[in-house]
Design a protein around this motif. Sequence first.
Motif, PDB file in Angstrom:
ATOM      1  N   UNK A   1       1.251  -1.043   0.018  1.00  0.00           N
ATOM      2  CA  UNK A   1      -0.279   0.158   0.024  1.00  0.00           C
ATOM      3  C   UNK A   1       0.608   1.047  -0.169  1.00  0.00           C
ATOM      4  N   UNK A   2       0.370   2.541  -0.428  1.00  0.00           N
ATOM      5  CA  UNK A   2       1.399   3.531  -0.643  1.00  0.00           C
ATOM      6  C   UNK A   2       1.435   3.783   1.165  1.00  0.00           C
ATOM      7  N   UNK A   3       1.172   4.093   2.100  1.00  0.00           N
ATOM      8  CA  UNK A   3       1.509   4.165   3.142  1.00  0.00           C
ATOM      9  C   UNK A   3       2.408   2.775   3.901  1.00  0.00           C
ATOM     10  N   UNK A   4       2.042   1.650   3.083  1.00  0.00           N
ATOM     11  CA  UNK A   4       3.227   0.680   3.673  1.00  0.00           C
ATOM     12  C   UNK A   4       2.184  -0.373   5.400  1.00  0.00           C
ATOM     13  N   UNK A   5       1.022   0.138   5.482  1.00  0.00           N
ATOM     14  CA  UNK A   5       0.263  -0.358   6.495  1.00  0.00           C
ATOM     15  C   UNK A   5       0.065  -1.293   6.654  1.00  0.00           C
ATOM     16  N   UNK A   6      -1.337  -1.922   5.794  1.00  0.00           N
ATOM     17  CA  UNK A   6      -1.640  -2.993   6.024  1.00  0.00           C
ATOM     18  C   UNK A   6      -1.406  -4.005   4.391  1.00  0.00           C
ATOM     19  N   UNK A   7       0.047  -3.768   3.860  1.00  0.00           N
ATOM     20  CA  UNK A   7       0.663  -4.885   3.416  1.00  0.00           C
ATOM     21  C   UNK A   7       1.113  -5.868   3.662  1.00  0.00           C
ATOM     22  N   UNK A   8       2.225  -6.651   2.993  1.00  0.00           N
ATOM     23  CA  UNK A   8       2.026  -8.364   3.263  1.00  0.00           C
ATOM     24  C   UNK A   8       1.071  -9.091   2.279  1.00  0.00           C
ATOM     25  N   UNK A   9       1.497  -9.847   2.584  1.00  0.00           N
ATOM     26  CA  UNK A   9       1.621 -11.516   2.018  1.00  0.00           C
ATOM     27  C   UNK A   9      -0.132 -12.187   2.490  1.00  0.00           C
ATOM     28  N   UNK A  10      -0.724 -12.193   0.950  1.00  0.00           N
ATOM     29  CA  UNK A  10      -2.140 -13.063   1.166  1.00  0.00           C
ATOM     30  C   UNK A  10      -2.498 -13.624   0.445  1.00  0.00           C
ATOM     31  N   UNK A  11      -3.013 -15.372   0.963  1.00  0.00           N
ATOM     32  CA  UNK A  11      -2.872 -16.445   0.670  1.00  0.00           C
ATOM     33  C   UNK A  11      -4.276 -16.499  -0.116  1.00  0.00           C
ATOM     34  N   UNK A  12      -4.497 -17.584  -1.124  1.00  0.00           N
ATOM     35  CA  UNK A  12      -5.583 -17.567  -1.672  1.00  0.00           C
ATOM     36  C   UNK A  12      -5.863 -18.697  -1.918  1.00  0.00           C
TER      37      UNK A  12
END
Length: 164
Positions: A131-142
Motif C-alpha cells: 500500500x502507499x503508506x505501507x500499513x496494510x501490506x504483506x502476503x495474502x494467501x488464496x
Amino acid sequence: MFAAIAAGVTLVVALVGAGSWLFVQQNNAIEAAVERNVVDERRNAVMEVARETVLNLTTIKPETVEQDVERILAGASGAFEAEFDGRVDPFVSVVKEAGVTTVGTILETGIESEDGNTTKVLVAARADVSTPNGTEGGPRDFRMRVTVTDDGGVMTASQVEFVP
C-alpha cells in the motif's frame, strides 16, 4: 527324420506366434503411451490456463490496471467474463484511488475434476500486497477453483470461485 521335420515346423510356428504376440503387445503399449501423452499435454494446458488466470487476478498495479484488466478479460469466458466485464470501471477506479499493488505467485495447482470439455482446477496462490503508506501490506494467501472450458481448442477460464 519325419520327427525332426515336425519338430522344426513346430518350432517355426511357435516362434512366429510368439513374435506376432510380442508385436501386438508392443503396438498396444505404444498406443497407450501416445494416449497418455495427449491426456498429459491437455491437462498441462488446462492447468496453465488456471495458473495464468489466478496470476492475472492477483497481479494488479495502479499504473497498469487497464492493461491488467484487459489481460484478465482476454483469458475469460462464460460467467467469469460476464461478471468481471460488468465491473471493470469501478474496479479500475478503486485500484487507482487506493494505490494498492499486488504481485501474485502461484503456489500449487491440481485438477479437481474433468467433465467433457470442462475441467475444474484448484489453485493455491499468494498475493504480496503493498500500500502507499505501507500499513496494510504483506502476503495474502488464496485458494481458488478455476473452471477451464475448452471451446474447440481455445481454453479459457469460464468461472472463478474462492475456496474456503
